[in-house]
Design an enzyme around this catalytic site. Structure first.
Site: not given
Ligand code: DGP
Length: 114
Positions: A31, A87, A100, A102
């Site tokens: 997002i 991360n 997750h 990336h």
């Molecule tokens: P981290 O910082 O490694 O925990 O990455 C979490 C990621 O998740 C960050 O890049 C933004 C993404 N993210 C958070 N909330 C949402 C959501 O509701 N939808 C999507 N598609 N991504 C999200």
């Protein structure tokens, strides 16, 4: 887990731009993209992060890597290059406690990362 953001995406309680799913993983666009291609690949099974992974998760972790490589090819960043990042913990900036990876690509990246 009902209070886990990514479990809610898996269960379709929250919308996401899902680009791939199978019986083990779901992949959707981040997002807050940090690169022209920024995909999150997550296991359906709730695992807090890599620190919570055990030997029995090795096949799943390997599967995530091959899915990432396939998605990189589909998004045409395999030749230009990409990063696969997990991360773990506060120093790394982990903000969602569901494992997750990336998949980032489509622009030149520097090393070391910030
Ligand atoms: P981290 O910082 O490694 O925990 O990455 C979490 C990621 O998740 C960050 O890049 C933004 C993404 N993210 C958070 N909330 C949402 C959501 O509701 N939808 C999507 N598609 N991504 C999200």
């Amino acid at each position: 887990m009902s209070d886990c953001l990514f479990c809610r995406i898996i269960n379709q309680d929250l919308p996401a731009d899902v680009i791939y799913e199978d019986d083990q993983v779901v992949a959707f666009r981040d997002i807050q993209p940090q690169a022209p291609v920024h995909v999150l690949i997550i296991p359906r099974q709730h695992l807090a992060n890599l620190d919570a992974a055990v030997t029995e998760d090795e096949a799943l972790l390997g599967h995530i890597c091959t899915v990432a490589a396939e998605l990189a090819r589909r998004d045409r960043i395999a030749e230009s290059g990409y990063r696969l990042v997990a991360n773990v913990g506060p120093d790394a900036g982990e903000s969602v406690n569901h494992l997750h990876f990336h998949l980032l690509g489509g622009r030149h990246m520097v090393w070391p990362p910030g």
